[in-house]
Design an enzyme around this catalytic site. Sequence first.
Site, PDB file in Angstrom:
ATOM      1  N   GLY A 208      -6.665-111.968 -13.692  1.00 17.57           N
ATOM      2  CA  GLY A 208      -5.472-111.113 -13.631  1.00 17.57           C
ATOM      3  C   GLY A 208      -5.835-109.660 -13.776  1.00 17.57           C
ATOM      4  O   GLY A 208      -7.013-109.291 -13.716  1.00 17.57           O
ATOM      5  N   ASN A 209      -4.853-108.823 -13.953  1.00 20.56           N
ATOM      6  CA  ASN A 209      -5.117-107.409 -14.206  1.00 20.56           C
ATOM      7  C   ASN A 209      -4.055-106.863 -15.146  1.00 20.56           C
ATOM      8  O   ASN A 209      -3.112-107.569 -15.507  1.00 20.56           O
ATOM      9  CB  ASN A 209      -5.206-106.614 -12.893  1.00 20.56           C
ATOM     10  CG  ASN A 209      -3.906-106.670 -12.118  1.00 20.56           C
ATOM     11  OD1 ASN A 209      -2.900-106.127 -12.548  1.00 20.56           O
ATOM     12  ND2 ASN A 209      -3.924-107.357 -10.976  1.00 20.56           N
ATOM     13  N   ARG A 210      -4.177-105.613 -15.528  1.00 24.18           N
ATOM     14  CA  ARG A 210      -3.328-105.076 -16.601  1.00 24.18           C
ATOM     15  C   ARG A 210      -2.019-104.463 -16.123  1.00 24.18           C
ATOM     16  O   ARG A 210      -1.313-103.823 -16.893  1.00 24.18           O
ATOM     17  CB  ARG A 210      -4.133-104.053 -17.413  1.00 24.18           C
ATOM     18  CG  ARG A 210      -5.237-104.738 -18.228  1.00 24.18           C
ATOM     19  CD  ARG A 210      -6.091-103.714 -18.933  1.00 24.18           C
ATOM     20  NE  ARG A 210      -5.295-102.753 -19.662  1.00 24.18           N
ATOM     21  CZ  ARG A 210      -5.621-101.483 -19.845  1.00 24.18           C
ATOM     22  NH1 ARG A 210      -6.741-101.029 -19.330  1.00 24.18           N
ATOM     23  NH2 ARG A 210      -4.840-100.687 -20.526  1.00 24.18           N
ATOM     24  N   SER A 211      -1.674-104.701 -14.871  1.00 26.40           N
ATOM     25  CA  SER A 211      -0.407-104.140 -14.383  1.00 26.40           C
ATOM     26  C   SER A 211       0.765-104.767 -15.140  1.00 26.40           C
ATOM     27  O   SER A 211       0.848-105.985 -15.281  1.00 26.40           O
ATOM     28  CB  SER A 211      -0.263-104.424 -12.885  1.00 26.40           C
ATOM     29  OG  SER A 211       1.052-104.165 -12.482  1.00 26.40           O
ATOM     30  N   ALA A 275      -0.139-104.671  -8.155  1.00 30.58           N
ATOM     31  CA  ALA A 275      -1.596-104.613  -8.243  1.00 30.58           C
ATOM     32  C   ALA A 275      -2.097-105.961  -7.729  1.00 30.58           C
ATOM     33  O   ALA A 275      -2.107-106.956  -8.459  1.00 30.58           O
ATOM     34  CB  ALA A 275      -2.026-104.368  -9.674  1.00 30.58           C
TER      35      ALA A 275
END
Length: 398
Positions: A208-211, A275
Amino acid sequence: MFEGKNVVLGVTGSISAYKAVDIASKLTQKGLAVDVVMTKAAMEFVTPLSFRSVTHRPVVTDMWELSSEFSVEHVALAERADVVVVAPATANTIAKLATGLADEMLSCTVLATKSPVIVAPAMDAGMYGNAVTQENLARLRSRGFIIVGPAHGRLASGLVGMGRLAETDEILGTIFQVLGRKDDLADKQIVVSAGGTREPIDAVRYIGNRSSGKMGYAVAEAARDRGAIVTLVTSVTEIPPPVGVEVMPVETALEMRDAVLKASAAADVLIMAAAVADYHPARVAEGKIKRESETLTLDLVKTADILSEVKGDIIKVGFAAESEDLIARATDKLAKKNLDLIAVNDITAEDSGFGTDTNRVTLIDREGKVEPLPLMDKYEVAHKILDKVVALLSPSPD
Ligand code: CTP
């Protein structure tokens, strides 16, 4: 955005009347002029002073009060209202509105207004479920009144059932949507993507990512508030779905691609704030990968570039989260993805980017015009982007 707009907020005699103080306060903070009209029963639960304190305006409580600035012309309020909101609306007031009774200021105002009327019922579950209340609500609906809620939950009696006043955000969202109906994006179809995609590794893990999704949600709400018909393609976020927006929940980049392509087919504008993962695991392991080997290698495969895949007569806006060479990299992305506009932000700055409520972006258009914006609330940034979108939708003759 709402400067110069007038709301009449009718408050009636329900235990949830105290929540109307918060509604009045939030509307005032957004720049709206809020005229509160209280019924006698409402004043048993909350005082006019509470409303006067948050709206900084006189509160109407009596139709016959000669010293009131509203007493001379009792339809003055009705005429200047851009929207009339009755929250909370009791079964008694709903019955009055349905039959056209006008025995106090609120029912007179609703009867006299030509503006949209929003009604948020709040009452005991038995009263709400009663056939006569349902008939009255159906009558109001058929005449174009907008009914918000009620919600299911714990009632003042201690019982659980239908009858709770809708959440403040739901009532506010409906008000903003109604106010924006004739605005500069009226009837335009806008697709917005938000949040960070999740690419599964096995049954329990993902890349995942931090968006946080905040920027995309702000764009969706701002577009809704300007009259657009908004579809929000969103990956998993903690933000509640915005009122008056069609939400398409997705998880992976591939699901987001399919949803965005489908939603964009008939749209006027696509704004990609999501993102999107650039790579996803080539295989998703069955079950849970065991902690056995010393090292573990994941084969990653490039995902499709969604913005590049969307073609046709549509305005495309992208975001670029960069850590260096901001303008050059964003300009490059704008050209490669054939965008009309790109909003670039510096992810190394603490006050903008992932997870924050504020953002500092620079807008770059097709002609290479670079416009740095100051630090702003994400909702305000959204409006700046939409100002450009409006101009792109109806270019000036020169
Ligand atoms: N985007 C997209 N599809 C992808 C990746 C990104 O549509 N598979 C969109 C994003 O939503 C954003 C814009 O493209 O609006 C730029 O995203 P960004 O991650 O900054 O750029 P990338 O193309 O992924 O390039 P890089 O990660 O190498 O900077």
